[in-house]
Design a protein around this motif. Structure first.
Motif, PDB file in Angstrom:
ATOM      1  N   GLN A  53      10.381  -2.050  -0.569  1.00 17.31           N
ATOM      2  CA  GLN A  53       9.069  -2.467   0.234  1.00 17.31           C
ATOM      3  C   GLN A  53       9.659  -2.737   1.508  1.00 17.31           C
ATOM      4  N   GLN A  54      10.841  -3.215   1.782  1.00 17.27           N
ATOM      5  CA  GLN A  54      11.251  -3.382   3.302  1.00 17.27           C
ATOM      6  C   GLN A  54      10.305  -3.859   4.053  1.00 17.27           C
ATOM      7  N   PRO A  55      10.026  -5.450   3.848  1.00 14.07           N
ATOM      8  CA  PRO A  55       9.174  -6.219   4.655  1.00 14.07           C
ATOM      9  C   PRO A  55       9.754  -6.857   5.720  1.00 14.07           C
ATOM     10  N   HIS A  99       1.246  -1.226   3.324  1.00 10.86           N
ATOM     11  CA  HIS A  99       0.605   0.150   3.882  1.00 10.86           C
ATOM     12  C   HIS A  99       1.601   1.020   4.139  1.00 10.86           C
ATOM     13  N   GLU A 100       3.079   0.690   4.094  1.00  7.83           N
ATOM     14  CA  GLU A 100       4.184   1.549   4.322  1.00  7.83           C
ATOM     15  C   GLU A 100       4.560   2.022   2.731  1.00  7.83           C
ATOM     16  N   MET A 101       3.891   1.496   1.658  1.00 10.18           N
ATOM     17  CA  MET A 101       4.366   2.126   0.423  1.00 10.18           C
ATOM     18  C   MET A 101       4.213   3.518  -0.002  1.00 10.18           C
ATOM     19  N   PRO A 102       3.465   4.051   0.453  1.00  6.21           N
ATOM     20  CA  PRO A 102       3.193   5.621   0.263  1.00  6.21           C
ATOM     21  C   PRO A 102       4.450   6.369   0.812  1.00  6.21           C
ATOM     22  N   THR A 103       5.047   5.860   1.882  1.00  6.15           N
ATOM     23  CA  THR A 103       6.355   6.628   2.392  1.00  6.15           C
ATOM     24  C   THR A 103       7.363   6.026   1.873  1.00  6.15           C
ATOM     25  N   PHE A 108       5.332   6.466  -6.493  1.00  2.00           N
ATOM     26  CA  PHE A 108       4.274   5.501  -7.019  1.00  2.00           C
ATOM     27  C   PHE A 108       3.685   4.923  -5.817  1.00  2.00           C
ATOM     28  N   PRO A 109       2.873   5.855  -5.288  1.00  2.00           N
ATOM     29  CA  PRO A 109       2.270   5.529  -3.817  1.00  2.00           C
ATOM     30  C   PRO A 109       1.095   4.876  -4.194  1.00  2.00           C
ATOM     31  N   GLN A 110       0.408   4.604  -5.331  1.00  2.25           N
ATOM     32  CA  GLN A 110      -0.717   3.904  -5.390  1.00  2.25           C
ATOM     33  C   GLN A 110      -0.245   2.249  -5.637  1.00  2.25           C
ATOM     34  N   ALA A 111       0.986   2.051  -5.848  1.00  2.00           N
ATOM     35  CA  ALA A 111       1.529   0.574  -5.688  1.00  2.00           C
ATOM     36  C   ALA A 111       0.811  -0.256  -4.540  1.00  2.00           C
ATOM     37  N   THR A 114      -2.669  -1.346  -6.062  1.00  2.00           N
ATOM     38  CA  THR A 114      -2.534  -1.991  -7.414  1.00  2.00           C
ATOM     39  C   THR A 114      -1.658  -3.117  -7.492  1.00  2.00           C
ATOM     40  N   VAL A 115      -0.271  -2.727  -7.274  1.00  3.37           N
ATOM     41  CA  VAL A 115       0.597  -4.066  -7.268  1.00  3.37           C
ATOM     42  C   VAL A 115       0.448  -4.829  -6.680  1.00  3.37           C
ATOM     43  N   PHE A 116       0.172  -4.625  -5.088  1.00  2.00           N
ATOM     44  CA  PHE A 116       0.276  -5.235  -3.952  1.00  2.00           C
ATOM     45  C   PHE A 116      -1.268  -5.142  -3.250  1.00  2.00           C
TER      46      PHE A 116
END
Length: 201
Positions: A53-55, A99-103, A108-111, A114-116
């Motif tokens: 996730q690199q936040p 918002h960056e998760m799909p990249t 698992f872009p739907q995280a 769903t997860v977040f």
């Protein structure tokens, strides 16, 4: 058998990153360049985070005006060294990292939804994983031949309002960066032994 016989990292690198490295409290006036910061980030960006996730987000405080604003929110014991360090970085957790998760997590872009989906779960995860990245950031500063002075003595609410007014980020640490100056180190404090920390089950 010695540590050097077991570890892949050579003794010079072990000293640079760990044994001889210290938290600096004074710095010379030698500048820290953007190229140095970019190089250390290009190394530490590979630090592990949950679901990649690199936040971590970093604000480099370079202008006199921004420095003054930051120093006003530091505790008394941290004001002078923050005012005089050649570079100070505000490390923050991005609570909208999802918002960056799909990249960043393409299998698992739907995280993202769903997860977040819940802000509360994002904040907890972002702060934990940004703190992991903070540790690697400090090692990256050391790998660049510089000293880091990470601090928690500040008014977090004040810094967040001052530098992250959008409410989407939260400070996790303020880190002074530069070449160590005169009397930069306090005496090294004791460390726990292996047997005091580890058990085997």
């Amino acid at each position: 058998m010695t540590t050097n016989d077991v570890l892949a990292l050579d003794a010079t690198a072990q000293d640079l990153l760990f044994r001889e490295a210290r938290t600096a409290n004074t710095f010379t006036d030698e500048p820290v360049t953007d190229e140095q910061v970019q190089a250390l980030y290009d190394l530490v960006k590979y630090a592990p985070t949950a679901m990649n996730q690199q936040p971590l987000r970093v604000v480099l405080v370079r202008s006199a005006e921004a420095r003054e604003r930051l120093v006003s929110h530091m505790s008394d014991g941290n004001k002078a060294k923050t005012a005089s360090a050649p570079l100070t970085a505000i490390l923050a957790a991005d609570y909208e990292f999802h918002h960056e998760m799909p990249t960043l997590f393409p299998h698992f872009p739907q995280a993202k939804d769903t997860v977040f989906a819940a802000r509360s779960s994002r904040e907890e995860s972002a702060r934990f994983n940004a703190t992991i990245q903070l540790g690697y950031f400090i090692l990256g500063v050391r790998a660049a031949g510089l000293a880091a002075g990470p601090m928690l003595g500040y008014d977090a609410e004040g810094i967040n309002k001052e530098f992250f007014a959008d409410g989407e980020h939260g400070v996790v640490s303020v880190v002074n960066i530069g070449k160590p100056g005169e009397n930069a180190w306090y005496p090294r404090s004791p460390r726990l032994s292996f047997d005091e920390v580890f058990t085997t089950v």
